[in-house]
Scaffold this motif. Sequence first.
Motif, short mmCIF file in Angstrom:
data_model
loop_
_atom_site.label_atom_id
_atom_site.label_comp_id
_atom_site.label_asym_id
_atom_site.label_seq_id
_atom_site.Cartn_x
_atom_site.Cartn_y
_atom_site.Cartn_z
N ALA A 60 0.82 -1.20 -0.08
CA ALA A 60 0.01 -0.11 -0.12
C ALA A 60 0.83 1.33 0.20
O ALA A 60 0.57 2.24 -0.84
N GLU A 61 1.85 1.49 0.88
CA GLU A 61 2.80 2.64 0.73
C GLU A 61 3.52 2.46 -0.41
O GLU A 61 3.55 3.68 -0.83
N THR A 62 4.04 1.78 -0.88
CA THR A 62 5.00 1.85 -2.15
C THR A 62 4.20 2.26 -3.06
O THR A 62 4.70 2.86 -4.09
N ASP A 63 3.11 1.74 -3.29
CA ASP A 63 1.83 1.96 -4.34
C ASP A 63 1.86 3.75 -4.45
O ASP A 63 1.85 4.27 -5.48
N ILE A 64 1.52 4.15 -3.09
CA ILE A 64 1.43 5.42 -3.05
C ILE A 64 2.97 6.26 -3.42
O ILE A 64 2.97 7.45 -4.08
N LEU A 65 3.88 5.92 -3.06
CA LEU A 65 5.45 6.44 -3.18
C LEU A 65 5.80 6.49 -4.60
O LEU A 65 6.42 7.43 -4.83
N LYS A 66 5.15 5.59 -5.38
CA LYS A 66 5.64 5.48 -6.91
C LYS A 66 5.29 6.80 -7.75
O LYS A 66 5.57 7.35 -8.33
N LYS A 67 4.18 7.50 -7.13
CA LYS A 67 3.36 8.19 -7.72
C LYS A 67 4.08 9.82 -7.19
O LYS A 67 3.70 10.84 -7.83
N LEU A 68 5.05 9.81 -6.30
CA LEU A 68 5.67 11.19 -5.48
C LEU A 68 6.66 11.44 -6.35
O LEU A 68 7.36 10.82 -6.88
N SER A 69 6.91 12.65 -6.56
CA SER A 69 7.96 13.37 -7.37
C SER A 69 8.48 14.59 -6.50
O SER A 69 7.71 15.63 -6.52
N HIS A 70 9.55 14.49 -5.72
CA HIS A 70 9.87 15.75 -5.02
C HIS A 70 11.44 15.61 -4.96
O HIS A 70 12.21 14.48 -4.90
N PRO A 71 12.22 16.68 -5.08
CA PRO A 71 13.79 16.54 -5.08
C PRO A 71 14.29 16.19 -3.94
O PRO A 71 15.50 15.75 -3.95
N SER A 75 13.00 8.32 -5.45
CA SER A 75 11.94 7.60 -6.16
C SER A 75 11.80 6.27 -6.20
O SER A 75 12.92 5.39 -6.25
N ILE A 76 10.84 5.54 -5.92
CA ILE A 76 10.57 3.98 -5.78
C ILE A 76 10.20 3.71 -7.24
O ILE A 76 9.13 4.15 -7.91
N ASP A 443 -2.65 15.65 -12.99
CA ASP A 443 -2.72 14.19 -13.35
C ASP A 443 -1.56 13.91 -14.54
O ASP A 443 -0.90 12.97 -14.53
N ILE A 444 -1.67 14.73 -15.29
CA ILE A 444 -0.75 14.52 -16.63
C ILE A 444 0.53 14.86 -16.34
O ILE A 444 1.49 14.11 -16.67
N SER A 445 0.73 15.67 -15.32
CA SER A 445 2.17 15.79 -14.89
C SER A 445 2.78 14.55 -14.21
O SER A 445 3.94 14.12 -14.32
N ALA A 446 1.90 13.90 -13.36
CA ALA A 446 2.24 12.77 -12.54
C ALA A 446 2.50 11.53 -13.67
O ALA A 446 3.43 10.78 -13.41
#
Length: 563
Positions: A60-71, A75-76, A443-446
Amino acid sequence: MLEVGSLVDGKYKILNKVGQGGMSVVYLAMNEKANKQWAVKEVRKDGIKDFEVVKQGLVAETDILKKLSHPNLPSIIDVIDTADSFIIIMDYIQGNSLNKALAEYGAQPQEHVISWAKQLCDVLNYLHTREPAIIYRDMKPANIMLKPDGNVTLIDFGTAREFKEKNLADTTCLGTVGYAAPEQFGGMGQTDARTDIYCLGATLYHLVTGMNPCEPPYEIKPIREINPALSGGLERIIQKCTRKDPNERYQSAAELMYALEHYDEIDDLYRKKQKGKLAKFLTCAGVTLALAATSVWGFFAAEGKKTENYDYILANAASATDYYQAIVTDTSRTEAYLGNGDSKGLIEYLITDGELTADDSAVLMKLKGGLEQVDMWGYSTTVNVLEELKESNYEGYEEVCYQIGEAYIFYYNLGVEKDKYATAATWFRYATEKHPVAKMYCDISACLQNIAKFSKAEQYASLYSEYENLWKQVKTLQTDAGSYDDDLKLRVWNEIVDMIRNNAKEFCEVSSQSEIIALLEEVKKSSSGVTNTFLQESVSSLLDNIGIAETKINSVKTDKAAN
């Protein structure tokens, strides 16, 4: 455990072990085809009670983190479930943890700690503003990597650890004793953004004093009791962060960020200096009741002229500095950003020549850091203009964020599609309630960020799944464009056509060429309905762009037929 020299998933070669936690081991690995190093985190199944429960949390956690993008976040890019272990592939972060810096050098320099704190506040604000919000819950020096460039990265997402009563520095399922907020251990309500504020405060205490809150006397003292040379402002900030009652802490990472940016103004020494200056001023002025009354009258007279001054500055603005001056004159108004019937706003001023350059972008980004304001005594303070606009005029704040996001989408000349959208998304995310299209752009950016990530890691199944998501977003954007005014329609249509041009081959893999051509024809037909004389040049440019996109799609079709 993984062996040095072995291959994970046929492409990640294990080079060496770089760390170990309560349930996991981290290795450095190399993807030889991509010539890139990755961190491979292995969570072993043996020796873990209720591993399936732990695994569900990890997934559950990694599924969320795959979508994150921050310097400041790793990145997973992949999760591998084997017979013996659960493996997470993520960015390899060069450097050492701040825990190691504390062990080697003790308390860290105050100015460094404040700089790290601001970066971590930015990360927490990013996490807390996701939908749904992500609460980190385990901030501590061991989970913060200090990179060679002096910046920090927050690590150890998604890995639950067991609470060990005899090892208080280890991680529990909810946090780390000493750093964790009281509510993390039950009895004080739900954990939320303020929980992370507490954990960060405890972390700053450890970093700036060298005193580990996990060790006796297990308390967070005023930092100047340990080192009198430290800032009184920073002491107050840490004390407020670590209040037992969440309602007495900073209520958001943005609020804490503002305090950190002005910690010296909270300092006792600063206050004494200001009082001294004020005393001298009052002495020179005679401190008479008549003069006091005159000062009060002058103050309100100046306040009464605020609107007049704002309008005058805006009407005569000829530089970014002029617009800044108008903005700080009255932070509740939006005309200095958006313009009015008679005067341009800052955004229109920056895109007058038809593009938003890197220098123009720096002008907009400065708004996030705050603008300098000089008061009647000549003292300079930083005004968080966007935060003040948000508090006093939320609808106006949303509109400003949306218009800045649009400026990046339609005018930014950076030339890299995913970076343009990523920058725009940092503004659009505050305007999604008022402007549904802003949510689409986010959403497009993600999608674009994930495409870049999966392409780099050669994760083709995930890659084409993201292209499919992107194609769906493009179709939705075209459907919604019909409700916009003609000028905005043309800009949105151009973005749609550019997206198809730039991703022609991949879109043909996830959709039929006929469907893509049909969408382009639909845009072409719709554009014929734009009769505004002043927009005909834009219509002509759009039609040329559609012709190029159709050629690219047909070229892909020809290539597939030839193969």
